[in-house]
Design a protein around this motif. Structure first.
Motif, short mmCIF file in Angstrom:
data_model
loop_
_atom_site.label_atom_id
_atom_site.label_comp_id
_atom_site.label_asym_id
_atom_site.label_seq_id
_atom_site.Cartn_x
_atom_site.Cartn_y
_atom_site.Cartn_z
N LEU A 48 -8.44 7.94 -7.94
CA LEU A 48 -7.79 9.25 -8.06
C LEU A 48 -6.81 9.46 -6.92
CD1 LEU A 48 -7.60 12.07 -9.42
CD2 LEU A 48 -9.49 12.77 -7.92
N TYR A 49 -7.21 9.15 -5.70
CA TYR A 49 -6.33 9.29 -4.54
C TYR A 49 -5.10 8.39 -4.69
CZ TYR A 49 -8.86 12.29 -1.25
OH TYR A 49 -9.42 13.35 -0.60
N ASN A 50 -5.32 7.15 -5.16
CA ASN A 50 -4.20 6.22 -5.31
C ASN A 50 -3.19 6.71 -6.33
OD1 ASN A 50 -5.03 4.36 -3.36
ND2 ASN A 50 -6.30 3.23 -4.81
N LEU A 51 -3.66 7.38 -7.38
CA LEU A 51 -2.75 7.93 -8.37
C LEU A 51 -1.97 9.11 -7.79
CD1 LEU A 51 -4.79 7.91 -11.71
CD2 LEU A 51 -2.95 6.39 -11.03
N ILE A 52 -2.63 9.95 -7.04
CA ILE A 52 -1.96 11.11 -6.44
C ILE A 52 -0.93 10.66 -5.40
CG2 ILE A 52 -2.28 13.17 -5.02
CD1 ILE A 52 -5.02 13.52 -6.37
N ALA A 53 -1.31 9.65 -4.60
CA ALA A 53 -0.42 9.18 -3.53
C ALA A 53 0.72 8.32 -4.05
CB ALA A 53 -1.22 8.40 -2.49
N GLY A 54 0.57 7.78 -5.27
CA GLY A 54 1.61 6.94 -5.82
C GLY A 54 1.37 5.45 -5.63
N THR A 55 0.22 5.08 -5.07
CA THR A 55 -0.11 3.67 -4.91
C THR A 55 -0.30 3.01 -6.28
OG1 THR A 55 -1.29 4.27 -2.88
CG2 THR A 55 -1.67 2.06 -3.74
N LEU A 56 -0.85 3.77 -7.22
CA LEU A 56 -1.00 3.33 -8.60
C LEU A 56 -0.29 4.31 -9.52
CD1 LEU A 56 -4.85 2.53 -8.64
CD2 LEU A 56 -3.00 0.85 -8.57
N GLN A 57 0.06 3.82 -10.70
CA GLN A 57 0.62 4.70 -11.74
C GLN A 57 -0.33 4.72 -12.93
OE1 GLN A 57 4.65 3.66 -12.68
NE2 GLN A 57 5.40 4.13 -10.63
N PRO A 58 -0.52 5.88 -13.54
CA PRO A 58 -1.49 5.97 -14.64
C PRO A 58 -1.04 5.24 -15.89
CG PRO A 58 -0.26 8.02 -14.43
CD PRO A 58 0.15 7.16 -13.27
N LYS A 78 7.57 6.46 -6.62
CA LYS A 78 6.94 5.48 -5.75
C LYS A 78 6.22 6.14 -4.58
CE LYS A 78 8.57 1.99 -8.09
NZ LYS A 78 7.66 1.17 -8.94
N GLU A 79 5.28 5.38 -4.02
CA GLU A 79 4.45 5.90 -2.92
C GLU A 79 5.30 6.32 -1.72
OE1 GLU A 79 0.51 4.50 -0.37
OE2 GLU A 79 1.74 2.99 -1.38
N TYR A 80 6.30 5.53 -1.35
CA TYR A 80 7.08 5.85 -0.16
C TYR A 80 7.84 7.17 -0.33
CZ TYR A 80 11.49 4.23 -2.24
OH TYR A 80 12.61 4.09 -3.03
N ARG A 81 8.20 7.50 -1.57
CA ARG A 81 8.88 8.78 -1.80
C ARG A 81 7.88 9.93 -1.72
NH1 ARG A 81 14.05 8.56 -3.17
NH2 ARG A 81 14.94 6.62 -3.98
N ARG A 82 6.70 9.74 -2.26
CA ARG A 82 5.69 10.80 -2.19
C ARG A 82 5.20 11.03 -0.77
NH1 ARG A 82 1.76 10.06 -7.51
NH2 ARG A 82 3.33 9.03 -8.82
N ALA A 83 5.34 10.02 0.10
CA ALA A 83 4.89 10.15 1.49
C ALA A 83 5.63 11.26 2.22
CB ALA A 83 5.07 8.83 2.23
N ARG A 84 6.75 11.72 1.69
CA ARG A 84 7.48 12.82 2.31
C ARG A 84 6.69 14.12 2.22
NH1 ARG A 84 12.98 12.46 -0.97
NH2 ARG A 84 11.42 12.17 -2.62
#
Length: 267
Positions: A48-58, A78-84
């Motif tokens: 669940l965390y990986n999906l929210i953070a963008g590490t995985l895509q559903p 992507k994860e790096y964009r969500r890291a903002r």
């Protein structure tokens, strides 16, 4: 603030190792929520965390983010964009900081997160700002700006990671068992800082924990996961006054588990 609409993911589909890690997740994370997340190993918390953070895509479903212009679909972002706007702290205290770099250089990197414009220069004014921020931790780190972070204890590094995460005022802060690797004294210190920062900066927080007492004592909302599903979502009023025995009883009744299932929830 962030909404998951009918989200699911399956690992190794079509093979003997197929695993439906999350199924039909419906979750609305509201601004200012402090959500504690519990469940046995393999329940789907990290996925669940990986999906929210963008590490995985559903595999299916959508993830939406509230913006001033309305809801925006970030499912494929992507994860790096969500890291903002999404911060994350892991169980291992060594993962949140660069050990071979000085404390002040780590702080500069944290200051640059989401920064648009001229390069931030390390000057006396910025060092004073860092000292003021570090003094809140109560660990004396404000006097060690030039020391490499690898010299610090696990508790000091996790406190620093937490401070650096909140410096950029993330829209959502994901805490992934962030006190599990610490001794009880440092764990209590980190939890007190977590509450302080969440309240002071009005952060939205999700905290995975295997510590049932933490799950009850912190936050305004409690999620219980099992077998890739959210099986319980308790608000502040429902959560108030609950005991660990109450939570285990709810788990048994929902999943029709036998009396020896207590440890499954706590593992």
């Amino acid at each position: 603030m962030i909404e998951l609409q009918d989200v699911g993911i399956t690992f190794n589909p079509g093979t003997p190792d197929e695993n439906e890690a999350l199924r039909h997740i419906q979750l609305d994370i509201r601004q200012g929520d402090f959500i504690t997340v519990i469940g046995s190993n393999g329940a789907g918390k990290s996925t669940l965390y990986n999906l929210i953070a963008g590490t995985l895509q559903p595999f299916y479903g959508r993830i939406l983010l509230d913006t001033p212009d309305g809801k925006r679909d970030i499912t494929a972002e992507k994860e790096y964009r969500r890291a903002r706007y999404i911060g994350r702290i892991f169980q291992n205290p060594l993962l949140g900081t660069a050990g071979k770099m000085s404390l002040e250089d780590n702080m500069v990197i944290a200051s640059r997160k989401g920064f648009k414009g001229l390069r931030i220069s390390l000057n006396s004014a910025l060092r004073r700002q860092f000292r003021d921020q570090l003094s809140v931790l109560g660990m004396g780190l404000e006097n060690r700006l030039r020391d490499n972070v690898e010299l610090f204890s696990g508790g000091q590094r996790q406190a620093l990671t937490l401070l650096m995460a909140v410096m950029s005022r993330p829209s959502l802060l994901l805490l992934d068992e962030h006190t599990a690797a610490l001794d009880p004294e440092n764990a209590a210190l980190i939890m007190n800082l977590t509450r302080k920062f969440a309240e002071e900066y009005k952060l939205t927080v999700m905290m995975v924990t295997h510590n049932m007492q933490q799950a009850l004592d912190y936050g305004n909302r409690l999620l219980m996961m099992d077998a890739g599903e959210i099986i319980l979502d308790l608000g502040a009023e429902e959560k108030a006054g609950l005991t660990m025995a109450d939570i285990v009883k709810k788990f048994r009744s929902i999943k029709n588990r036998p009396l020896d299932s207590d440890q499954m929830l706590l593992d």
